[in-house]
Design a protein around this motif. Sequence first.
Motif: not given
Length: 228
Positions: A140-160
């Motif tokens: 219930p607490h999840v804000i999709p846009t905020e979570t999406g941005e966290v995932l994108v940033g984290s994924f980019a860091g993992v790739q690097a």
Amino acid sequence: MAKQDRAIRTRQTILAAAAKVFEQRGYQAATISEILGTAGVTKGALYFHFESKDDLAQGVLAEQDQRMVVPRRACRTQELVDVVMLHAHRLQTDPMVRAGVRLSLDQQAHDLDRSGPFLRWGQVMDKLLHDARDRGELLPHVIPTETGEVLVGSFAGVQAMSQAVSDYQDLPDRVCALLRHVLPTVVLSSVLASIDLSRTRGALVLAELDASPETALSPGLLDRQPVA
């Protein structure tokens, strides 16, 4: 039609050559001359399709959008996992994707607008997460846009990190670890129990696409209708 097909093939040849040079050299060191030599086309042919080195780089970056297509799933969380894992697999096997990531993470490319891939990935995650929320898959607490941005940033860091440490050889394991840590704070446990988070998921999705040409040619995630 034959002339149009030839033009499309020439454009793809140029993009493939640019991808190879950008991946090897980086944006700043890459030259039009080297791209021409790699592509084996005339300067006129290249400039017919691309106005400059910047235009070529944007073409390579945009090619990632065409590689975000995955089969539609009833569970949107699985679809999100599939998009991420397919991208991780293609980073190991697809020179165009590797070049696009090299460009998007190249902090020496001062004159290149590198925001496009991050914004487009944000849109993809946003759509999938909003859809997942509407289907009752998220906490219930999840804000999709905020979570999406966290995932994108984290994924980019993992790739690097994977590129620096192992030249992407350990990327599937790192991405699986990222998802195992993040998804339990976002997705209902009852939904997570049915999700395939195996390290081979990206290869399985690619095999599914290759076996179903009509699926591979379906509209990309960015072209789908917005979630109501």
